[in-house]
Design an enzyme around this catalytic site. Structure first.
Site, PDB file in Angstrom:
ATOM      1  N   MET A   1      40.458  79.710  45.202  1.00 36.29           N
ATOM      2  CA  MET A   1      40.498  78.963  46.546  1.00 36.29           C
ATOM      3  C   MET A   1      41.373  79.950  47.373  1.00 36.29           C
ATOM      4  O   MET A   1      42.468  79.984  47.127  1.00 36.29           O
ATOM      5  CB  MET A   1      40.941  77.619  46.493  1.00 36.29           C
ATOM      6  CG  MET A   1      40.850  76.943  47.893  1.00 36.29           C
ATOM      7  SD  MET A   1      41.605  75.205  47.842  1.00 36.29           S
ATOM      8  CE  MET A   1      41.356  75.084  49.775  1.00 36.29           C
ATOM      9  N   SER A   2      40.799  80.171  48.574  1.00 34.27           N
ATOM     10  CA  SER A   2      41.315  81.125  49.300  1.00 34.27           C
ATOM     11  C   SER A   2      42.970  80.411  49.921  1.00 34.27           C
ATOM     12  O   SER A   2      43.229  79.161  49.942  1.00 34.27           O
ATOM     13  CB  SER A   2      40.731  81.296  50.896  1.00 34.27           C
ATOM     14  OG  SER A   2      39.408  81.153  50.630  1.00 34.27           O
ATOM     15  N   LYS A   3      43.830  81.211  49.984  1.00 34.36           N
ATOM     16  CA  LYS A   3      45.156  80.967  50.467  1.00 34.36           C
ATOM     17  C   LYS A   3      45.293  80.838  52.150  1.00 34.36           C
ATOM     18  O   LYS A   3      46.146  80.004  52.501  1.00 34.36           O
ATOM     19  CB  LYS A   3      46.279  82.096  50.101  1.00 34.36           C
ATOM     20  CG  LYS A   3      46.423  82.149  48.611  1.00 34.36           C
ATOM     21  CD  LYS A   3      47.977  81.623  48.563  1.00 34.36           C
ATOM     22  CE  LYS A   3      48.254  81.756  46.953  1.00 34.36           C
ATOM     23  NZ  LYS A   3      47.539  81.143  46.135  1.00 34.36           N
ATOM     24  N   ARG A   4      44.277  81.583  52.804  1.00 36.50           N
ATOM     25  CA  ARG A   4      44.307  81.687  54.174  1.00 36.50           C
ATOM     26  C   ARG A   4      43.033  81.120  54.659  1.00 36.50           C
ATOM     27  O   ARG A   4      41.925  81.241  54.177  1.00 36.50           O
ATOM     28  CB  ARG A   4      44.762  82.821  54.653  1.00 36.50           C
ATOM     29  CG  ARG A   4      46.247  83.299  54.710  1.00 36.50           C
ATOM     30  CD  ARG A   4      46.499  84.664  54.939  1.00 36.50           C
ATOM     31  NE  ARG A   4      46.268  85.444  53.817  1.00 36.50           N
ATOM     32  CZ  ARG A   4      47.245  85.595  52.999  1.00 36.50           C
ATOM     33  NH1 ARG A   4      48.611  85.082  53.151  1.00 36.50           N
ATOM     34  NH2 ARG A   4      47.197  86.193  51.955  1.00 36.50           N
TER      35      ARG A   4
ATOM     36  N   HIS B   1      44.181  74.133  54.636  1.00 35.64           N
ATOM     37  CA  HIS B   1      45.604  73.585  54.916  1.00 35.64           C
ATOM     38  C   HIS B   1      45.599  71.967  55.347  1.00 35.64           C
ATOM     39  O   HIS B   1      44.468  71.850  55.966  1.00 35.64           O
ATOM     40  CB  HIS B   1      46.321  74.276  56.080  1.00 35.64           C
ATOM     41  CG  HIS B   1      46.599  75.782  55.514  1.00 35.64           C
ATOM     42  ND1 HIS B   1      46.164  76.942  56.299  1.00 35.64           N
ATOM     43  CD2 HIS B   1      47.359  76.357  54.350  1.00 35.64           C
ATOM     44  CE1 HIS B   1      46.446  78.124  55.534  1.00 35.64           C
ATOM     45  NE2 HIS B   1      47.197  77.490  54.548  1.00 35.64           N
TER      46      HIS B   1
END
Ligand code: GLU
Length: 457
Positions: free
Chosen positions: A226-229, A234
């Site tokens: 899964m992407s961090k950014r 978030h």
């Protein structure tokens, strides 16, 4: 079941990733499930990234999700301080303990942890040099999720950098020991650190905690992590989009855990009752935004009315919806509770209830005009509804039945689409009769009368 002392040990970075939120949730659930204690410990040794703002984002996100902590920042506790940056004396004491036990030595300004076992040298391809290695007893990690993991460390490792900073492995273990942590529940990315951690626990004369390494989260499509950014990874993104905190909690709980009976929707109490470490799966979890949206919708439906209203009001106010008629607004919102997909969509969803200048959805209009003669149907229904004196769902139902009957029809369905479209501008929304009932006679008739002018054909 014995009461667990668990911890969530984030390094605040300025955002609160859903993967971290899931780790926090699993720890929180396990603490609640066992009647234990949930500790929030801030791993803020990387001074540059760990600003006060970064911590604020994290604490705000935790509170928004409802993951209250029993010990930690702002609440205190008997095992503090709960910031690694304030625990240097604790680390120092344990480093000295390792020196005294002959398990630490200094080399080149750094402090190394000394493994036990036969030493030998070997040419190492990676370092392109002869390196010293140690034949240690393998560590057997009984991970609740991964099963038995057997690994051995081969080289002494740094525990204090030459700048005097103790490294993650050391501080993490010392904190777990001194805070009496019984279960370490964390991301699988830390599994590779766990042999080092076990070595340290043993050298410091402490029993090992129970380890549970939770699976990685993959992107919604493809094999990648899964992407961090980006948008939507978030906690803050979902708060901004007015998701229900519990919608997100329910979704996160299912990222790597299941109750073994395919249940998908849980109340908070059900999650607490059913969550246990054995339900955590080994295989990777997949982040699925559609599933999140679906769970969120379902959780909106399950909200007690008062809670739903309370959540709606700020959303509508910030969208500039005129809710000066409180009783009317309340009726509108309760009518829509079971139909709206998200609170984000709510202002658009209810717009026509509050604004005579609502817009007409052109696709729905085309569909309507393709099917016969809607304006004739409109004249008929307008006449039927104008006769209703006591305007409520029951009398409206009766008016529609009478209309059908006097036209030789069993059911009044052919008058429904045009009625809905003229009063709402849409082809969907809440059930028609309750909607008319809430709108009130005056609005309904005025909208029907102005329709031919507002919607030229
Ligand atoms: N600060 C570490 C992290 O955020 C915590 C590791 C652990 O839970 O032991 O990944």
């Amino acid at each position: 079941m014995s009461q667990a002392r668990v911890r969530f040990a984030p390094s605040p970075t300025g955002t609160f990733h859903l993967g971290s939120a899931r780790t926090a949730l699993f720890n929180w659930l396990y603490a609640k499930h066992t009647g234990g204690t949930f500790v929030l410990r801030v791993e803020d040794t990387d001074r540059e990234r760990n600003t006060a703002e970064a911590l604020t984002v994290l604490l705000k996100g935790m509170r928004w999700l409802g993951l209250d902590w029993d010990e930690g920042p702002e609440v205190g506790g008997d095992y503090g301080p709960y910031y690694q940056s304030k625990r240097s004396s604790v680390y120092k004491e344990h480093i000295e303990k390792l020196f005294a036990a002959g398990r630490a030595y200094e080399k080149g300004g750094a402090v190394f942890f000394k493994l036990e076992g036969e030493r030998y040298t070997e040419y190492d391809e990676y370092h392109k040099a002869e390196v010293e290695k140690v034949r240690t007893e393998p560590q057997v990690i009984n991970d609740v999720v991964r099963g038995q993991v057997v690994r051995a460390e081969e080289r002494d490792f740094v525990i204090v950098r030459s700048n005097g900073q103790p490294v993650f492995h050391l501080v993490n273990v010392v904190d777990d020991i001194t805070m009496g942590i019984t279960h370490v529940i964390r991301g699988e990315d830390h599994l590779s650190n766990t042999t080092k951690h076990c070595e340290l626990f043993q050298a410091l004369g402490s029993p090992l905690p129970v380890f549970a390494h939770i699976p990685m989260i993959l992107n919604s499509s493809g094999p990648g992590k899964m992407s961090k950014r980006g948008d939507g990874v978030h906690v803050e993104d979902y708060e901004r989009r007015h998701f229900l905190p519990h919608g997100l909690v329910n979704f996160l709980a299912l990222l790597g855990w299941n109750s073994k009976d395919d249940q998908e929707l849980f109340s908070r109490d059900e999650l607490i009752a059913k969550f246990d470490l054995h339900g955590i799966q080994k295989g990777n979890a997949r982040f699925d935004e559609k599933k999140l949206a679906h769970i969120n919708t379902e959780q909106i439906r399950r909200l007690p009315e008062e809670d739903f209203l309370e959540l709606c009001i700020p959303v509508l106010q910030s969208a500039g919806v005129d809710m000066s008629d409180g009783a009317y607004s309340e009726q509108v919102l309760l009518l829509c509770q079971s139909k709206v997909r998200s609170l984000m969509e709510l202002p658009d969803f209810v717009a026509y209830f509050f604004d005579e200048d609502f817009s007409f959805d052109s696709k729905a209009g085309e569909r309507l005009f393709k099917k016969g003669e809607p304006l004739d149907r409109l004249t008929e229904v307008r006449a039927a509804l104008a006769k209703v004196d006591d305007w409520n769902a029951e009398s409206l139902d009766q008016a529609f039945s009478d209309l059908a009957e006097s036209n030789g029809q069993d059911k009044p369905f052919q008058w429904f689409p045009v009625t809905r479209y003229t009063v709402s501008g849409t082809g969907g929304g809440p059930d028609l009769v309750p909607m008319l009932s809430v709108l009130g006679k005056e609005r309904v008739l005025v909208r029907m009368d102005s329709f031919p002018y507002r919607y030229p054909t």
